[in-house]
Design a protein around this motif. Structure first.
Motif, PDB file in Angstrom:
ATOM      1  N   ASN A   9      35.476  46.188  33.653  1.00 49.14           N
ATOM      2  CA  ASN A   9      36.483  45.173  33.336  1.00 49.14           C
ATOM      3  C   ASN A   9      36.826  45.264  31.859  1.00 49.14           C
ATOM      4  OD1 ASN A   9      36.037  44.330  35.904  1.00 49.14           O
ATOM      5  ND2 ASN A   9      34.784  42.584  35.341  1.00 49.14           N
ATOM      6  N   GLN A  10      38.090  45.515  31.574  1.00 43.46           N
ATOM      7  CA  GLN A  10      38.511  45.538  30.187  1.00 43.46           C
ATOM      8  C   GLN A  10      38.733  44.093  29.728  1.00 43.46           C
ATOM      9  OE1 GLN A  10      38.608  48.106  28.170  1.00 43.46           O
ATOM     10  NE2 GLN A  10      37.936  49.438  29.839  1.00 43.46           N
ATOM     11  N   PRO A  11      38.266  43.735  28.542  1.00 46.50           N
ATOM     12  CA  PRO A  11      38.426  42.354  28.091  1.00 46.50           C
ATOM     13  C   PRO A  11      39.888  42.033  27.804  1.00 46.50           C
ATOM     14  CG  PRO A  11      37.493  43.699  26.360  1.00 46.50           C
ATOM     15  CD  PRO A  11      37.541  44.552  27.582  1.00 46.50           C
TER      16      PRO A  11
END
Length: 55
Positions: free
Chosen positions: A35-37
Motif C-alpha cells: 500500500n502506497q501512503p
C-alpha cells in the motif's frame, strides 16, 4: 582443544559477514510495500472551544 583453532571459525565469520553485507541489503532494498501512503490534506480542521456544562 579444537575450539582454540581459529581457522574454521574465522572462515565461518567471514562467510557470514559476506552474506549479511552482500545479499541481505539487496533483498531489503528490493522490498515493495503493498500500500502506497496517500498524502494527508494540508487543510487543518476547524476546532472550537470546549464548553464545559458545569461552568
Amino acid at each position: 582443544m579444537p575450539q582454540l583453532n581459529p581457522s574454521p571459525w574465522f572462515a565461518i565469520l567471514v562467510f557470514s559477514w559476506m552474506v549479511f553485507l552482500i545479499f541481505v541489503p539487496s533483498k531489503i532494498l528490493a522490498h515493495i510495500f503493498p500500500n502506497q501512503p496517500t498524502p494527508q490534506s494540508a487543510k487543518t480542521p476547524k476546532t472550537g472551544a470546549w464548553e464545559w456544562p458545569w461552568l
